[in-house]
Design an enzyme around this catalytic site. Structure first.
Site, PDB file in Angstrom:
ATOM      1  CD  GLU A  52      19.023 -11.509  22.812  1.00 23.90           C
ATOM      2  OE1 GLU A  52      17.865 -11.372  22.383  1.00 23.90           O
ATOM      3  OE2 GLU A  52      19.138 -12.309  23.967  1.00 23.90           O
ATOM      4  CG  ASP A 112      13.382 -13.753  29.558  1.00 31.20           C
ATOM      5  OD1 ASP A 112      12.214 -13.650  29.401  1.00 31.20           O
ATOM      6  OD2 ASP A 112      14.175 -13.238  28.611  1.00 31.20           O
TER       7      ASP A 112
HETATM    8  N1  HPA Z   1      15.364 -11.791  23.126  1.00 32.79           N
HETATM    9  C1  HPA Z   1      14.497 -11.518  22.457  1.00 32.79           C
HETATM   10  N2  HPA Z   1      13.191 -12.008  22.859  1.00 32.79           N
HETATM   11  C2  HPA Z   1      12.853 -12.339  24.032  1.00 32.79           C
HETATM   12  C3  HPA Z   1      13.912 -12.256  24.982  1.00 32.79           C
HETATM   13  C4  HPA Z   1      15.306 -11.898  24.495  1.00 32.79           C
HETATM   14  O1  HPA Z   1      16.049 -11.680  25.238  1.00 32.79           O
HETATM   15  N3  HPA Z   1      13.504 -12.621  26.118  1.00 32.79           N
HETATM   16  C5  HPA Z   1      11.916 -12.846  26.049  1.00 32.79           C
HETATM   17  N4  HPA Z   1      11.770 -12.464  24.613  1.00 32.79           N
HETATM   18 ZN    ZN Z   2      14.708  -9.351  26.417  1.00 29.10          ZN
END
Ligand code: HPA
Ligand code: ZN
Length: 352
Positions: free
Chosen positions: A215, A294
């Site tokens: 990510e 989220d």
């Molecule tokens: N990345 C990492 N941790 C998280 C995320 C995310 O997109 N959403 C909620 N916790």
């Molecule tokens: Zn996530």
């Protein structure tokens, strides 16, 4: 000419209404959703009041103003703060039920939500309060809304592996309702290797395995998830595009990536939706899927994620249906349910 302009505007509005309706009614599957990330400002205030918790915001517009993030950590700080209003089983039930009603509205028919037990146990909320509240809402959704689910427990990667192991051991008594384990929170500096032992233990207990990787973190973290953690899906995974050998591996093995378009733009993983690479990855043959991550914090649920792709990249009906077919393949639903989901999708596509 004024009349013409008016007519074009009108036609455009109708076209956008039609694609909204088509995408909203399309049967969808959600594989990357943090239940704590569905806490809408209205419920945040309601629970704060119910539980006598002081919030650093005075009203909903102040909350929305605070939802401007420049990276993952910025978001996590606000997200963990919001979670503090969740204390009792009913709070977790209400949170989950509100999300499931949204699923019903958007024809999301199978969901695999994440929850973060350590976010709550570290505040003194018992593990069983969290799991029971969430799982009772999921059971009601199966019965009353026809939405099937698999619940996944995530370890917070900014905490130690010992803490994850303690959480895993505690979860043993809930193996009937928890189906898999995942890894989330701050990625940079917390590589998958840190959790090799706990993932190995979880595998031996019979849990399915997933992990966030690629990510904000590099493609090498995705390799580690595959080769060291032995995961069955990668959450996000969009940094794979930096590494041609990894792309080939992901295509050959059809390893699913649970991509979250609106999240990626909100957390500046892509500077704009026009530059998002999900459809390129789809057309290259990767098993990419669309998810909302989220939704309360990132501007939308499943339909809004699909609409954003359509608005910025032009999403064909064929691409939309391949994305959903990928989600069904990638899901942990039992075989009979997967067949039902394929049938739902196929009859929707062919009856349009
Ligand atoms: N990345 C990492 N941790 C998280 C995320 C995310 O997109 N959403 C909620 N916790
Ligand atoms: Zn996530």
């Amino acid at each position: 000419p004024r009349l013409c302009l008016g007519r074009d505007f009108f036609l455009e509005k109708i076209m956008s209404e039609i694609s909204h309706n088509w995408l909203n009614s399309l049967p969808k599957i959600e594989l990357h959703l943090h239940i704590e990330g569905t806490l809408e400002p209205e419920l945040l205030f309601k629970l704060a009041k119910r539980n006598s918790i002081q919030l650093p915001f005075n009203n909903i517009s102040e909350v929305k103003e605070a939802y401007q993030f420049s990276n993952l950590q910025d978001f996590l700080d606000i997200y963990y703060q919001g979670a503090k209003v969740l204390l009792h089983k009913q709070d977790f039930y209400d949170l989950t039920w509100a999300y499931l009603l949204k699923c019903q509205e958007q024809n999301v028919v199978h969901v695999e939500p994440f929850f973060d037990p350590q976010t709550h146990t570290s505040r003194g909320v018992p593990f069983e309060t969290v799991v029971n509240g969430i799982s009772e809402a999921l059971a009601d959704a199966k019965e009353k809304l026809g939405i099937s689910s698999r619940l996944i427990m995530c370890f917070l990667r900014h905490l130690s592996e010992e803490s994850a192991i303690e959480t895993l051991k505690f979860s043993g008594q809930f193996m009937g309702v928890i189906y898999g384990v995942g890894l989330d929170s701050a990625e940079m500096g917390n590589p998958p290797e840190k959790f090799q032992n706990v993932f190995n233990m979880a595998k031996n207990m019979g849990y399915k395995l997933v992990a966030h990787a690629g990510e904000e973190g590099p493609a090498s973290y995705i390799w580690s998830c595959l080769d060291i953690l032995n995961v069955q899906r990668i959450d996000h995974g969009i940094r794979a595009i930096d590494d041609p050998d990894l792309m080939l591996r992901l295509i050959e093995t059809q390893m699913p990536l649970t991509v979250c378009p609106l999240s990626n733009v909100k957390l500046r993983v892509f500077d704009s939706m026009k530059n998002h690479t999900i459809l390129d990855m789809l057309d290259l043959g990767l098993c990419v899927t669309v998810n909302s991550d989220d939704p309360s914090y990132f501007g939308g649920y499943m339909t809004e994620n699909f609409l954003a792709l359509d608005d910025s990249l032009g999403l064909s009906k064929d691409q939309a249906s391949r994305l959903i077919k990928n989600s069904i393949d990638a899901s942990f639903a039992e075989e009979g349910r997967k067949q039902e989901l394929f049938n739902l999708l196929n009859s929707y596509i062919t009856n349009q």
